[in-house]
Design a protein around this motif. Sequence first.
Motif, PDB file in Angstrom:
ATOM      1  N   ARG A  10      48.664  38.645  50.766  1.00  0.00           N
ATOM      2  CA  ARG A  10      47.299  38.442  50.251  1.00  0.00           C
ATOM      3  C   ARG A  10      47.223  38.646  48.738  1.00  0.00           C
ATOM      4  NH1 ARG A  10      43.501  41.133  55.055  1.00  0.00           N
ATOM      5  NH2 ARG A  10      44.403  39.880  56.750  1.00  0.00           N
ATOM      6  N   ARG A  53      49.790  49.662  40.858  1.00  0.00           N
ATOM      7  CA  ARG A  53      48.439  50.225  40.828  1.00  0.00           C
ATOM      8  C   ARG A  53      47.635  49.767  39.613  1.00  0.00           C
ATOM      9  NH1 ARG A  53      47.782  55.182  37.975  1.00  0.00           N
ATOM     10  NH2 ARG A  53      49.696  55.930  36.976  1.00  0.00           N
ATOM     11  N   ARG A  87      44.865  44.581  40.295  1.00  0.00           N
ATOM     12  CA  ARG A  87      43.819  44.710  41.312  1.00  0.00           C
ATOM     13  C   ARG A  87      44.315  44.311  42.699  1.00  0.00           C
ATOM     14  NH1 ARG A  87      40.384  41.138  43.461  1.00  0.00           N
ATOM     15  NH2 ARG A  87      41.007  39.539  41.937  1.00  0.00           N
ATOM     16  N   GLN A  88      44.939  43.160  42.812  1.00  0.00           N
ATOM     17  CA  GLN A  88      45.400  42.711  44.123  1.00  0.00           C
ATOM     18  C   GLN A  88      46.561  43.551  44.639  1.00  0.00           C
ATOM     19  OE1 GLN A  88      46.259  38.555  43.582  1.00  0.00           O
ATOM     20  NE2 GLN A  88      44.184  37.946  44.118  1.00  0.00           N
ATOM     21  N   ARG A 125      47.170  46.562  43.887  1.00  0.00           N
ATOM     22  CA  ARG A 125      46.631  47.883  44.204  1.00  0.00           C
ATOM     23  C   ARG A 125      46.097  47.909  45.639  1.00  0.00           C
ATOM     24  NH1 ARG A 125      44.542  51.995  40.789  1.00  0.00           N
ATOM     25  NH2 ARG A 125      42.904  53.250  41.738  1.00  0.00           N
ATOM     26  N   ARG A 126      45.448  46.821  46.064  1.00  0.00           N
ATOM     27  CA  ARG A 126      44.969  46.740  47.437  1.00  0.00           C
ATOM     28  C   ARG A 126      46.133  46.713  48.422  1.00  0.00           C
ATOM     29  NH1 ARG A 126      41.808  42.742  46.748  1.00  0.00           N
ATOM     30  NH2 ARG A 126      43.172  41.068  47.476  1.00  0.00           N
ATOM     31  N   THR A 175      47.391  50.230  48.646  1.00  0.00           N
ATOM     32  CA  THR A 175      46.450  51.077  49.380  1.00  0.00           C
ATOM     33  C   THR A 175      46.613  50.905  50.883  1.00  0.00           C
ATOM     34  OG1 THR A 175      44.836  51.014  47.570  1.00  0.00           O
ATOM     35  CG2 THR A 175      44.005  51.570  49.763  1.00  0.00           C
ATOM     36  N   LEU A 176      46.578  49.664  51.355  1.00  0.00           N
ATOM     37  CA  LEU A 176      46.691  49.417  52.794  1.00  0.00           C
ATOM     38  C   LEU A 176      48.085  49.748  53.306  1.00  0.00           C
ATOM     39  CD1 LEU A 176      44.641  46.117  53.156  1.00  0.00           C
ATOM     40  CD2 LEU A 176      44.001  48.406  53.928  1.00  0.00           C
ATOM     41  N   LEU A 208      42.785  55.975  43.634  1.00  0.00           N
ATOM     42  CA  LEU A 208      43.730  55.321  44.533  1.00  0.00           C
ATOM     43  C   LEU A 208      44.052  56.211  45.721  1.00  0.00           C
ATOM     44  CD1 LEU A 208      45.705  53.083  45.308  1.00  0.00           C
ATOM     45  CD2 LEU A 208      47.397  54.145  43.787  1.00  0.00           C
ATOM     46  N   ASP A 222      41.192  56.171  48.026  1.00  0.00           N
ATOM     47  CA  ASP A 222      41.150  54.866  48.695  1.00  0.00           C
ATOM     48  C   ASP A 222      42.131  54.825  49.865  1.00  0.00           C
ATOM     49  OD1 ASP A 222      39.240  53.886  46.953  1.00  0.00           O
ATOM     50  OD2 ASP A 222      40.663  52.760  45.713  1.00  0.00           O
ATOM     51  N   SER A 232      40.902  54.393  53.646  1.00  0.00           N
ATOM     52  CA  SER A 232      41.382  53.247  54.422  1.00  0.00           C
ATOM     53  C   SER A 232      42.088  53.699  55.691  1.00  0.00           C
ATOM     54  CB  SER A 232      42.338  52.402  53.567  1.00  0.00           C
ATOM     55  OG  SER A 232      41.664  51.828  52.468  1.00  0.00           O
TER      56      SER A 232
END
Length: 262
Positions: free
Chosen positions: A44, A141, A144-145, A147-148, A151-152, A181, A184, A188
Amino acid sequence: MRAPDRAGPPPEGDLGTARGLLDPGDEVMASIARLAGATTARLRLSGPPLGDRRPPGLGVVLLAAAVGARGERRSFELAHAVPKPRTAYDLLTYHAVAGAAVPYAPGLADVLRDSSPLTGCLDRPGPAGAQDCDDLVDRLRQDRQARRLLTLGFARPVTDPAQYGWRGDTLAWLRHEDVDLVLDVYESALVHFRAEHERMARAAWRAAMAGDLAAAVPVATWWRALAELEAAAPALLRGRHELIDYHQWTNLFRRVRTLEAT
């Protein structure tokens, strides 16, 4: 080169035609480009990932050859000869190959993790890859992408104690560098994977009460950063509306620490 989302073990071969790795030809180069695009989409991300437009190199060919020849002793030599990824697409293609192969190549897994920093980040580093993974976490980190993705990836429950230890130690370090972070990740974890984390916590509590600290410490370590934030900056936790009913995990960390000290 197999698609990154295809189930099952990677194909096997031999190194009888290893000289061809130096000049794989247009078809293989096109496969590398497709692999880079497919992995970008699967994770993603959008192109160019990390803002890096440089194309993938040939290192992934060597890595794939080592995986394919994993039944041969020479596969270790070839895996060690894989150059470090230079571009963002290298990071993705290396991970597509190494990440898919690690479960099916236990004898080669640590070398694959060392060769592929993204695999090391999302799984755990190999014995020589910790610094590369730390550096990559810092890089991810900032985007933006990515970092997601981080996180997940860190929020998902695991069963390997070494994975728990790596993620827990990294979160404990990041709470001083990037507290948002860290929060987050925990938020999550409880939103998307609460049941699995509860199951692992119950098992760790049972182990701790039975005196089996070796089984309890990895899970407790994963929650260390949250327990430390709860003690040092409780207002930050209260500001996260999805971060609720987490005390079984922070209490687990404190209990295990107490048992370790006795």
